[in-house]
Design a protein around this motif. Sequence first.
Motif, PDB file in Angstrom:
ATOM      1  N   PHE A  65       3.030   9.382  16.370  1.00  0.00           N
ATOM      2  CA  PHE A  65       4.060   9.658  15.369  1.00  0.00           C
ATOM      3  C   PHE A  65       4.807  10.917  15.792  1.00  0.00           C
ATOM      4  CE2 PHE A  65       0.751   7.360  13.125  1.00  0.00           C
ATOM      5  CZ  PHE A  65       1.437   6.503  12.269  1.00  0.00           C
ATOM      6  N   VAL A  66       6.125  10.840  15.772  1.00  0.00           N
ATOM      7  CA  VAL A  66       6.962  12.002  16.093  1.00  0.00           C
ATOM      8  C   VAL A  66       7.902  12.224  14.916  1.00  0.00           C
ATOM      9  CG1 VAL A  66       8.586  13.038  17.716  1.00  0.00           C
ATOM     10  CG2 VAL A  66       6.818  11.464  18.554  1.00  0.00           C
ATOM     11  N   PHE A  67       7.703  13.335  14.223  1.00  0.00           N
ATOM     12  CA  PHE A  67       8.465  13.630  13.013  1.00  0.00           C
ATOM     13  C   PHE A  67       9.216  14.947  13.180  1.00  0.00           C
ATOM     14  CE2 PHE A  67       4.797  11.484  10.507  1.00  0.00           C
ATOM     15  CZ  PHE A  67       5.337  10.224  10.731  1.00  0.00           C
ATOM     16  N   ASP A  68      10.463  14.961  12.729  1.00  0.00           N
ATOM     17  CA  ASP A  68      11.265  16.186  12.720  1.00  0.00           C
ATOM     18  C   ASP A  68      11.493  16.569  11.261  1.00  0.00           C
ATOM     19  OD1 ASP A  68      12.856  18.316  13.386  1.00  0.00           O
ATOM     20  OD2 ASP A  68      14.310  17.171  14.559  1.00  0.00           O
ATOM     21  N   GLU A  69      10.772  17.564  10.770  1.00  0.00           N
ATOM     22  CA  GLU A  69      10.840  18.022   9.377  1.00  0.00           C
ATOM     23  C   GLU A  69      10.559  16.878   8.386  1.00  0.00           C
ATOM     24  OE1 GLU A  69      11.043  21.058   8.478  1.00  0.00           O
ATOM     25  OE2 GLU A  69      11.726  22.070  10.269  1.00  0.00           O
ATOM     26  N   PRO A  70       9.379  16.276   8.441  1.00  0.00           N
ATOM     27  CA  PRO A  70       9.104  15.103   7.601  1.00  0.00           C
ATOM     28  C   PRO A  70       8.972  15.392   6.111  1.00  0.00           C
ATOM     29  CG  PRO A  70       7.111  15.815   8.720  1.00  0.00           C
ATOM     30  CD  PRO A  70       8.245  16.627   9.297  1.00  0.00           C
ATOM     31  N   PHE A  71       8.750  16.656   5.724  1.00  0.00           N
ATOM     32  CA  PHE A  71       8.529  16.971   4.317  1.00  0.00           C
ATOM     33  C   PHE A  71       9.809  17.301   3.565  1.00  0.00           C
ATOM     34  CE2 PHE A  71       4.523  17.829   6.461  1.00  0.00           C
ATOM     35  CZ  PHE A  71       3.616  17.183   5.635  1.00  0.00           C
ATOM     36  N   LYS A  96       0.825  -1.211   0.000  1.00  0.00           N
ATOM     37  CA  LYS A  96       0.000   0.000   0.000  1.00  0.00           C
ATOM     38  C   LYS A  96       0.860   1.263   0.000  1.00  0.00           C
ATOM     39  CE  LYS A  96      -2.979   2.595   3.201  1.00  0.00           C
ATOM     40  NZ  LYS A  96      -3.711   2.526   4.512  1.00  0.00           N
ATOM     41  N   TYR A  97       1.789   1.348   0.946  1.00  0.00           N
ATOM     42  CA  TYR A  97       2.572   2.578   1.090  1.00  0.00           C
ATOM     43  C   TYR A  97       3.669   2.694   0.029  1.00  0.00           C
ATOM     44  CZ  TYR A  97       0.131   3.285   5.495  1.00  0.00           C
ATOM     45  OH  TYR A  97      -0.842   3.478   6.449  1.00  0.00           O
ATOM     46  N   ALA A  98       4.262   1.579  -0.355  1.00  0.00           N
ATOM     47  CA  ALA A  98       5.296   1.634  -1.393  1.00  0.00           C
ATOM     48  C   ALA A  98       4.692   2.081  -2.721  1.00  0.00           C
ATOM     49  CB  ALA A  98       5.972   0.275  -1.536  1.00  0.00           C
ATOM     50  N   ASP A  99       3.497   1.593  -3.036  1.00  0.00           N
ATOM     51  CA  ASP A  99       2.820   2.039  -4.252  1.00  0.00           C
ATOM     52  C   ASP A  99       2.473   3.518  -4.171  1.00  0.00           C
ATOM     53  OD1 ASP A  99       2.986  -0.490  -5.302  1.00  0.00           O
ATOM     54  OD2 ASP A  99       0.880  -1.011  -4.977  1.00  0.00           O
ATOM     55  N   LEU A 100       2.017   3.949  -2.993  1.00  0.00           N
ATOM     56  CA  LEU A 100       1.620   5.336  -2.814  1.00  0.00           C
ATOM     57  C   LEU A 100       2.808   6.283  -2.995  1.00  0.00           C
ATOM     58  CD1 LEU A 100      -1.064   6.783  -2.153  1.00  0.00           C
ATOM     59  CD2 LEU A 100      -0.369   6.789   0.237  1.00  0.00           C
ATOM     60  N   PHE A 101       3.970   5.890  -2.458  1.00  0.00           N
ATOM     61  CA  PHE A 101       5.159   6.726  -2.566  1.00  0.00           C
ATOM     62  C   PHE A 101       6.003   6.403  -3.808  1.00  0.00           C
ATOM     63  CE2 PHE A 101       4.648   7.350   2.144  1.00  0.00           C
ATOM     64  CZ  PHE A 101       4.532   8.726   2.104  1.00  0.00           C
ATOM     65  N   LYS A 102       5.498   5.450  -4.613  1.00  0.00           N
ATOM     66  CA  LYS A 102       6.133   5.104  -5.887  1.00  0.00           C
ATOM     67  C   LYS A 102       7.586   4.636  -5.746  1.00  0.00           C
ATOM     68  CE  LYS A 102       3.209   7.765  -9.030  1.00  0.00           C
ATOM     69  NZ  LYS A 102       2.057   7.775  -8.144  1.00  0.00           N
ATOM     70  N   ILE A 103       7.825   3.754  -4.773  1.00  0.00           N
ATOM     71  CA  ILE A 103       9.160   3.161  -4.653  1.00  0.00           C
ATOM     72  C   ILE A 103       9.095   1.632  -4.670  1.00  0.00           C
ATOM     73  CG2 ILE A 103      10.080   5.158  -3.396  1.00  0.00           C
ATOM     74  CD1 ILE A 103      10.143   3.347  -0.897  1.00  0.00           C
ATOM     75  N   THR A 104       7.954   1.065  -5.081  1.00  0.00           N
ATOM     76  CA  THR A 104       7.798  -0.395  -5.108  1.00  0.00           C
ATOM     77  C   THR A 104       8.901  -1.057  -5.923  1.00  0.00           C
ATOM     78  OG1 THR A 104       5.395  -0.161  -4.896  1.00  0.00           O
ATOM     79  CG2 THR A 104       6.219  -2.283  -5.661  1.00  0.00           C
ATOM     80  N   ASP A 105       9.204  -0.508  -7.078  1.00  0.00           N
ATOM     81  CA  ASP A 105      10.197  -1.115  -7.972  1.00  0.00           C
ATOM     82  C   ASP A 105      11.622  -1.006  -7.434  1.00  0.00           C
ATOM     83  OD1 ASP A 105       8.163  -1.750  -9.701  1.00  0.00           O
ATOM     84  OD2 ASP A 105       8.491  -0.038 -11.031  1.00  0.00           O
ATOM     85  N   SER A 106      11.819  -0.199  -6.401  1.00  0.00           N
ATOM     86  CA  SER A 106      13.170   0.001  -5.846  1.00  0.00           C
ATOM     87  C   SER A 106      13.386  -0.733  -4.533  1.00  0.00           C
ATOM     88  CB  SER A 106      13.431   1.496  -5.632  1.00  0.00           C
ATOM     89  OG  SER A 106      13.317   2.218  -6.844  1.00  0.00           O
ATOM     90  N   ALA A 137       4.617  13.303  -3.317  1.00  0.00           N
ATOM     91  CA  ALA A 137       4.858  12.587  -2.065  1.00  0.00           C
ATOM     92  C   ALA A 137       4.420  13.423  -0.870  1.00  0.00           C
ATOM     93  CB  ALA A 137       6.329  12.216  -1.942  1.00  0.00           C
ATOM     94  N   SER A 138       4.652  14.732  -0.922  1.00  0.00           N
ATOM     95  CA  SER A 138       4.215  15.619   0.163  1.00  0.00           C
ATOM     96  C   SER A 138       2.698  15.609   0.290  1.00  0.00           C
ATOM     97  CB  SER A 138       4.703  17.047  -0.092  1.00  0.00           C
ATOM     98  OG  SER A 138       6.109  17.115  -0.041  1.00  0.00           O
ATOM     99  N   PHE A 139       2.025  15.654  -0.845  1.00  0.00           N
ATOM    100  CA  PHE A 139       0.559  15.606  -0.844  1.00  0.00           C
ATOM    101  C   PHE A 139       0.065  14.295  -0.243  1.00  0.00           C
ATOM    102  CE2 PHE A 139      -3.424  14.334  -2.823  1.00  0.00           C
ATOM    103  CZ  PHE A 139      -4.237  15.436  -2.583  1.00  0.00           C
ATOM    104  N   ASN A 140       0.670  13.185  -0.658  1.00  0.00           N
ATOM    105  CA  ASN A 140       0.253  11.881  -0.143  1.00  0.00           C
ATOM    106  C   ASN A 140       0.557  11.735   1.343  1.00  0.00           C
ATOM    107  OD1 ASN A 140      -0.801  10.931  -2.575  1.00  0.00           O
ATOM    108  ND2 ASN A 140       1.182  10.162  -3.269  1.00  0.00           N
ATOM    109  N   LEU A 141       1.675  12.290   1.777  1.00  0.00           N
ATOM    110  CA  LEU A 141       2.011  12.227   3.203  1.00  0.00           C
ATOM    111  C   LEU A 141       0.958  12.943   4.040  1.00  0.00           C
ATOM    112  CD1 LEU A 141       3.771  11.569   5.611  1.00  0.00           C
ATOM    113  CD2 LEU A 141       5.210  13.539   5.047  1.00  0.00           C
ATOM    114  N   LYS A 142       0.510  14.089   3.591  1.00  0.00           N
ATOM    115  CA  LYS A 142      -0.535  14.810   4.319  1.00  0.00           C
ATOM    116  C   LYS A 142      -1.796  13.965   4.439  1.00  0.00           C
ATOM    117  CE  LYS A 142       1.164  19.113   2.323  1.00  0.00           C
ATOM    118  NZ  LYS A 142       0.872  20.156   1.320  1.00  0.00           N
ATOM    119  N   SER A 143      -2.164  13.302   3.369  1.00  0.00           N
ATOM    120  CA  SER A 143      -3.356  12.451   3.388  1.00  0.00           C
ATOM    121  C   SER A 143      -3.184  11.284   4.356  1.00  0.00           C
ATOM    122  CB  SER A 143      -3.648  11.921   1.979  1.00  0.00           C
ATOM    123  OG  SER A 143      -3.910  12.978   1.083  1.00  0.00           O
ATOM    124  N   ILE A 144      -1.998  10.681   4.356  1.00  0.00           N
ATOM    125  CA  ILE A 144      -1.737   9.551   5.251  1.00  0.00           C
ATOM    126  C   ILE A 144      -1.753   9.998   6.708  1.00  0.00           C
ATOM    127  CG2 ILE A 144      -0.063   7.773   5.887  1.00  0.00           C
ATOM    128  CD1 ILE A 144       0.952   7.904   2.978  1.00  0.00           C
TER     129      ILE A 144
END
Length: 240
Positions: A155-161, A116-126, A168-175
């Motif tokens: 979740f604790v994030f330090d400058e996640p974007f 789910k997340y690899a497809d969303l962030f488009k890194i499945t092939d990597s 990817a930024s748009f998808n991260l906001k949705s997630i």
Amino acid sequence: MLEIKHYSKIYSENKKAVDDLSITVKRGEIHAFIGHNGAGKTTTIRAVVGVMDFEQGEILIDGHSVKKEPVLCKSLTAYIPDNPDLYEYITGIQYLNYICDMFCVSEGERTSEIRKYADLFKITDSLGDLISSYSHGMKQKLALIGAFIHAPKLFVFDEPFVGLDPEASFNLKSIMKEACQNGSAIFFSTHVLEVAEKLCDTVSIINSGKLIASGNMEEIKGQHSLEDVFMEVVENGKEI
């Protein structure tokens, strides 16, 4: 979900990097933690996730003390620092399976969540490639997937974007929104105030180690932009 109570961090020569900080982040909230460079954000975040000790105050995650129950608190938390250090000489999928093993994610669940997340962030092939071959943005995406696949309570994030492309930024906001709708809480620092203003329910502003504003986003900014409010309170040094 997260309670920071009168937290202070003292460095050498009795210098307080953070002074008597109190913040509460409720379940279902996205909370922005903002301030200038050196204000004490990263110091606070490291204390919250248990990688930095502190002298004064108390920090609770879902009612548990990060000092008295550090392993339990870590099991409830996902942390991504501002520059994630990943294991360079394993593959992306090996890293994600390692994270799933640590957090006891079942085989069936991890397969669907990774896809789910690899497809969303488009890194499945990597995912079969060594992490050392990844760009900074790809490493950031991999770290984010590792955070979301075990569905932590906090979740604790330090400058996640930082380093993410616009999609990817748009998808991260949705997630992030989806995670909070499912009962988690998010506490993150950012210098991108426009993102914080649109995304977050609550906000805290720290200046020179002291909390100068904290509360509901709409109440804090009023009729102004968050950037305007931030500049005013930091320049004046007054609490609001």
